[in-house]
Design an enzyme around this catalytic site. Structure first.
Site, PDB file in Angstrom:
ATOM      1  N   LYS A 112       0.888  -1.172   0.000  1.00 42.69           N
ATOM      2  CA  LYS A 112       0.000   0.000   0.000  1.00 42.69           C
ATOM      3  C   LYS A 112       0.919   1.212   0.000  1.00 42.69           C
ATOM      4  O   LYS A 112       1.730   1.366   0.921  1.00 42.69           O
ATOM      5  CB  LYS A 112      -0.856  -0.022   1.257  1.00 42.69           C
ATOM      6  N   GLU A 117      -3.412   7.157   2.507  1.00 43.54           N
ATOM      7  CA  GLU A 117      -3.734   7.245   3.939  1.00 43.54           C
ATOM      8  C   GLU A 117      -2.488   7.270   4.805  1.00 43.54           C
ATOM      9  O   GLU A 117      -2.373   6.560   5.801  1.00 43.54           O
ATOM     10  CB  GLU A 117      -4.666   6.081   4.323  1.00 43.54           C
ATOM     11  N   ARG A 174      -1.223  -2.105  -4.540  1.00 43.84           N
ATOM     12  CA  ARG A 174      -2.593  -1.652  -4.348  1.00 43.84           C
ATOM     13  C   ARG A 174      -2.853  -0.330  -5.069  1.00 43.84           C
ATOM     14  O   ARG A 174      -2.040   0.592  -4.997  1.00 43.84           O
ATOM     15  CB  ARG A 174      -2.891  -1.516  -2.851  1.00 43.84           C
ATOM     16  N   ARG A 202     -12.737  12.235  -5.275  1.00 44.55           N
ATOM     17  CA  ARG A 202     -11.973  11.107  -4.722  1.00 44.55           C
ATOM     18  C   ARG A 202     -12.060   9.857  -5.600  1.00 44.55           C
ATOM     19  O   ARG A 202     -11.081   9.138  -5.781  1.00 44.55           O
ATOM     20  CB  ARG A 202     -12.488  10.827  -3.305  1.00 44.55           C
ATOM     21  N   ASP A 220     -14.425   2.576  -1.746  1.00 41.84           N
ATOM     22  CA  ASP A 220     -13.874   1.840  -0.606  1.00 41.84           C
ATOM     23  C   ASP A 220     -14.837   0.781  -0.079  1.00 41.84           C
ATOM     24  O   ASP A 220     -15.337   0.913   1.038  1.00 41.84           O
ATOM     25  CB  ASP A 220     -13.526   2.852   0.506  1.00 41.84           C
ATOM     26  N   GLU A 257     -16.703  -4.678   6.884  1.00 41.17           N
ATOM     27  CA  GLU A 257     -16.402  -3.386   7.512  1.00 41.17           C
ATOM     28  C   GLU A 257     -17.550  -2.388   7.356  1.00 41.17           C
ATOM     29  O   GLU A 257     -17.844  -1.621   8.269  1.00 41.17           O
ATOM     30  CB  GLU A 257     -15.121  -2.807   6.889  1.00 41.17           C
ATOM     31  N   HIS A 300     -21.002   5.866   1.480  1.00 42.18           N
ATOM     32  CA  HIS A 300     -20.135   6.420   2.517  1.00 42.18           C
ATOM     33  C   HIS A 300     -20.938   7.269   3.507  1.00 42.18           C
ATOM     34  O   HIS A 300     -20.597   8.416   3.790  1.00 42.18           O
ATOM     35  CB  HIS A 300     -19.045   7.277   1.851  1.00 42.18           C
TER      36      HIS A 300
HETATM   37  C1  BDP Z   1     -10.472   1.254   4.443  1.00 45.47           C
HETATM   38  C2  BDP Z   1     -10.269   0.898   5.875  1.00 45.47           C
HETATM   39  C3  BDP Z   1      -8.885   1.190   6.336  1.00 45.47           C
HETATM   40  C4  BDP Z   1      -7.913   0.530   5.400  1.00 45.47           C
HETATM   41  C5  BDP Z   1      -8.163   0.957   3.977  1.00 45.47           C
HETATM   42  C6  BDP Z   1      -7.288   0.207   2.978  1.00 45.47           C
HETATM   43  O1  BDP Z   1     -11.188   1.625   6.670  1.00 45.47           O
HETATM   44  O2  BDP Z   1      -8.734   0.685   7.658  1.00 45.47           O
HETATM   45  O3  BDP Z   1      -6.622   0.846   5.773  1.00 45.47           O
HETATM   46  O4  BDP Z   1      -9.489   0.705   3.636  1.00 45.47           O
HETATM   47  O5  BDP Z   1      -7.831  -0.425   2.083  1.00 45.47           O
HETATM   48  O6  BDP Z   1     -11.691   0.688   4.048  1.00 45.47           O
HETATM   49  O7  BDP Z   1      -6.067   0.231   3.068  1.00 45.47           O
END
Ligand code: BDP
Length: 730
Positions: free
Chosen positions: A298, A302, A335, A347, A376, A404, A532
């Site tokens: 990744k 984030e 990723r 986004r 997501d 999630e 979302h």
């Molecule tokens: C989001 C999650 C987060 C993950 C992120 C990811 O909330 O915890 O780090 O995806 O895919 O859905 O890396």
């Protein structure tokens, strides 16, 4: 008085059955079949396994365990050919298999052929692979046939996986915490490894192998731990355990590993020192694990470090690691979940904008791995526009069996239908018929490598997944990774029969629950293309009013766009123009609200509350009705489940029934809170017959969920530090 012993036996029987039925056995539950079914497997009495490998031993053990349990009689296993046997092996291990002239060219290195043959008056069922692992997969398939009461007299089956890397990915930390996991902590206890290998790892391997999963990423963590010799010894022990099941290990890697553990000042992918670091480190890993699968990375997302920090592309970043892995046959799963807090672009456009220009620039041992949707793992998203748009890149799919955003462990939501919708969508990437399934399995653009990655829902809970029905999502993941064109309904059918019973009085209604369950969740959470809308941090309950999280794109109000004039996100040419990222056929559909499927309407359009829907109702009315239907449908599912009591053991029946109570109140909460908020914006009355929310909006806004599992506080400030998580000085 005479009745007493009988009553006691019955009572004890029930208690012990209830105790045994804690869900641990998953779909590998080999309880005796009912009488008529038993009859049809009369000829299955012997198993012949001539192979001597660890995998052959696992295969014969599983067949003995499965068949003796299912057929409630002693099933013998031997190495000598005999009449009326199930013969398992490869043409090399078992000369008789070579003589049957089976179409093993269709089986590849992991698939199998199963055929009923009759030679010299002997009936045999041959389960053959080109490799022992192929034969193991065949043995599990044969057990499934018996578990689902399929006739076995005239078998002629050939199956091979469509996708090369079928990865079960744990977002677990090496200290045992489970990120976005709702079934306890991680099942892997790294502290105790390698000396103590919990027997549970073996059952975990069996479960994965039974559905063809061939790769596992067991944990993630800081490179200074996960790439250290001490940890690699542990990982090697797990790899040794998984290997005979045909499963390789992958690990996460930080793009800043050259700084974190290599002592370098940079992670610049074009720096010769950085390339040398990756080569040396990768060579070292292969000394521990000769068939190491590779890395999941990744980057630039984030807060994770990535090549953008030194002005380089994602392809340059992926390739430097890929070059180190290539001599060993390893893969980088890179990723595509890349988005930036300083980029004002919509986004959902950012992934395509970042990756599409790099098509053809990634090495052949890189798979660019995109989430199913461009956002997501939301309850519903359109497919990500990169699918079908990158013909010169191995493009893998990442999906999320751990729920999630779909009610964690308690809500009954079968994801097979979700993934089927995704895999069967036509991208038009190479004209009509260019389904996502064909992109992901590599067949559309003839790609050398393919991968499907599932964010796993397995944890330390006794039933592995936190609920029996969540096990179906693990099962469906494996089946769809093997064949993304498979049918969600057929998979549910098999799973129900294997997990509970084949009694049609149970299978039919329970399958109906499963098949509609995801749409029901969409209805009470995010109908008509909303997305979302969950609360910050916990991702559990509703929060459509939230507008104070530092980054705009982490706020539900950013996505719902609700104002006096209407609701939705305009992604047409008049808005963010995300539609332009799709093939013209798809873009034309999504650009026009009249042609956009109502299920995705508000994803692509901002429309007046009074917009007239295909049903003839206004958008506002339709929205309220969908929320209300969602809540009502959960009540119906729960009522159907109550009628299933005679067919299920008490333990699994009760837990499911209790979880329905949670889901009922959650569905009501989602419905009431969402309607309360949107009504405060639209100012419109509820359609006739619709109940008003139970509480005022202020009540819902004040709710907090400090006990929700997986609570990950986000920073409420505009800019996240794009930082090296471990300072180089440490
Ligand atoms: C989001 C999650 C987060 C993950 C992120 C990811 O909330 O915890 O780090 O995806 O895919 O859905 O890396």
């Amino acid at each position: 008085m005479k009745l007493l012993p009988l009553m006691l036996t019955a009572a004890f029987g029930m208690i012990s059955a209830a105790h045994a039925e804690d869900g641990y056995d998953l779909w590998l539950r080999y309880h005796p079949l009912e009488k008529p079914a038993l009859e049809s497997y009369r000829s299955v009495t012997n198993i012949v396994v001539e192979g001597r490998s660890a995998t052959s031993k696992i295969t014969s053990d599983e067949l003995v365990r499965g068949l003796s349990g299912l057929l409630a009689r002693k099933v013998t296993v031997g190495t000598k050919m005999r009449c009326d046997a199930v013969v398992v092996g490869t043409p090399t291990s078992t000369p008789a298999i070579a003589s049957y002239k089976l179409p093993l060219d269709k089986a590849g290195s992991e698939g199998f052929v199963i055929r009923s043959v009759e030679t010299k008056g002997c009936k045999e069922i041959v389960i053959a692979g080109n490799t022992d692992v192929g034969a193991l997969h065949g043995a599990f398939h044969f057990l499934k046939l018996v578990q689902t009461r399929a006739p076995v007299d005239h078998l002629d089956i050939a199956s091979a996986p469509a996708v090369k890397i079928r990865l079960w990915n744990h977002w677990d930390s090496i200290d045992g915490r489970s990120g976005r996991g709702y079934a306890g902590s991680s099942i892997f206890n790294w502290w105790e490894m390698p000396q103590y290998m919990d027997p549970r790892y073996t059952d975990y391997a069996r479960a994965n192998a039974s559905i063809g999963i061939n790769a596992v990423m067991p944990a993630q963590g800081a490179s200074r731990y996960t790439m250290s010799p001490a940890f690699l010894t542990k990982l090697a022990a797990l790899a040794d355990l998984l290997r005979p099941y045909g499963i390789k290990v992958f690990m996460s890697a930080s793009f800043s590993a050259p700084i974190e553990i290599g002592g370098l000042k940079t992670n610049d992918p074009t720096d010769p020192g950085v390339a040398a670091f990756w080569k040396t480190k990768v060579n070292e890993i292969y000394q521990y694990i000769p068939d190491f699968g590779g890395f999941v990375i990744k980057s630039d997302s984030e807060g994770a470090p990535g090549p953008s920090q030194t002005g380089h592309t994602q392809a340059e970043g992926a390739n430097v690691v890929a070059d180190a892995l290539a001599p060993h046959g390893g893969t980088v799963l890179w990723r595509a979940f890349v988005y930036s807090d300083v980029n004002p672009e919509d986004r959902i456009k950012q992934e395509y904008s970042e990756f599409k220009p790099l098509d053809g620039k990634f090495r052949d041992n890189v798979v660019v791995q995109s989430k199913n949707g461009p956002l997501d793992f939301q309850p519903r998203e359109p497919f990500s526009a990169v699918f079908g748009a990158m013909p010169h890149t191995n493009l893998g799919a990442e999906i999320q069996p751990t729920k999630e955003y779909l009610g964690f462990e308690t809500h009954l939501v079968y994801l097979g239908t979700y993934w089927q919708e995704f895999f069967q969508t036509d991208t038009y990437g190479k004209g009509p018929g260019s389904t996502v399934a064909k992109v992901v399995d590599g067949s559309l653009f003839n790609r050398p490598l393919s991968a499907i990655n599932g964010v796993g829902n397995v944890g330390s809970d006794r039933d592995w997944c936190g609920s029996t029905f969540n096990q179906a999502n693990w099962y469906a993941f494996g089946r769809l990774a093997w064949n993304p064109a498979d049918s969600a309904e057929a998979i549910a059918d098999d799973w129900i029969k294997m997990t509970f019973t084949a009694d049609p009085a149970f299978v039919k209604p329970v399958k109906a629950i499963m098949m509609s369950s995801r749409e029901t969740a969409v209805n009470y959470m995010t109908p008509l293309g909303l997305t979302h809308q969950m609360g910050t941090d916990h991702h559990y309950g509703p929060g459509p009013w939230i507008d104070d999280v530092g980054r705009p794109d982490w706020n539900p109000t950013y996505y719902n766009g609700a104002n006096k004039g209407g609701i939705g996100f305009d992604r047409t040419a008049a808005g963010s123009n995300a539609v332009s990222q799709y093939a013209p056929e798809v873009a034309a559909q999504y650009s026009d609200p009249k042609k956009t499927p109502p299920a995705l309407l508000l994803w692509f359009h901002h429309l007046p509350w009074t917009y007239v829907m295909p049903s003839g109702r206004t958008l506002w009315d339709e929205l309220v009705i969908h929320y209300t239907d969602g809540e009502k449908e959960v009540g119906e599912m729960a009522a159907t489940w109550q009628k299933m009591k005679p067919y299920v053991d008490a333990e699994r029946f009760n837990k499911t029934a209790d979880f329905f109570e949670i889901q009922k109140s959650d569905a009501k909460l989602w419905r009431d809170a969402s309607i309360a908020y949107f009504q405060s914006v639209s100012g419109l009355p509820l359609p006739a017959g619709m109940a008003a929310p139970e509480h005022p909006l202020s009540y819902y806004k004040a709710l907090t969920f400090p006990y929700a599992p997986g609570h990950e506080p986000v920073l409420k400030r505009a800019k996240l530090p794009v930082a090296d998580p471990i300072p180089a000085s440490k």
